[in-house]
Structure formats: structure tokens, C-alpha cells
Design a protein around this motif. Sequence first.
Motif: not given
Length: 77
Positions: A20, A25, A28
Motif C-alpha cells: 500500500i 506507507c 519497509c
Amino acid sequence: MPLAQTLTTVPVVVDNEKCIAEKGCTVCVDVCPLDVLRISDITQKAYMAYDECWYCMPCAVDCPTSAVTVNIPYLLK
Ligand code: SF4
Ligand code: SF4
């Protein structure tokens, strides 16, 4: 000849159906100590930009949608 089993040869693979990143987002990318993950300008999804990895796993563990798969080499398991 069998079809390739993964879409890429880098150890960390992102499922674009689950990622997303286009909604903002960057988890990571932010948690990776090697700074090898990026958000693609083209797909708006996360991907592994450099084939370097410590197999430390926070990218996979912290991803809110479980989009990240870290393929740990057999010899390191
Ligand atoms: S943490 Fe998961 S959802 Fe967020 S950018 Fe990375 S792969 Fe995509
Ligand atoms: S396993 Fe660790 S080094 Fe490898 S991409 Fe994920 S956070 Fe980065």
C-alpha cells in the motif's frame, strides 16, 4: 524449461497486490538498516533496489499488509 518461480532474483520480494505504498506507507523502506528498499516511481510499490540483505527481517515483520517476503538462503537457515 520450467517457468521462473519468482519474479526477480533479489532476496526480498514485494507482493504488489498487497503493498500500500501508494497510500503513503514507507515502513519497509524506513526500517531497512541497509537502505536497499525503495518505492518505485513507476509502480508506486516497494521493491528491492539493491541486491544486498542482512536477512534481519524487520521489513517483512513490520509491513502492515504482509507484502514483503524475505527469501533466506538455505545455508543461513
Ligand atoms: S511496508 Fe509493506 S505496504 Fe508498506 S511500502 Fe513496504 S511493502 Fe508496501
Ligand atoms: S531483511 Fe533486513 S536488510 Fe534485508 S531488506 Fe529487509 S530490512 Fe533490509
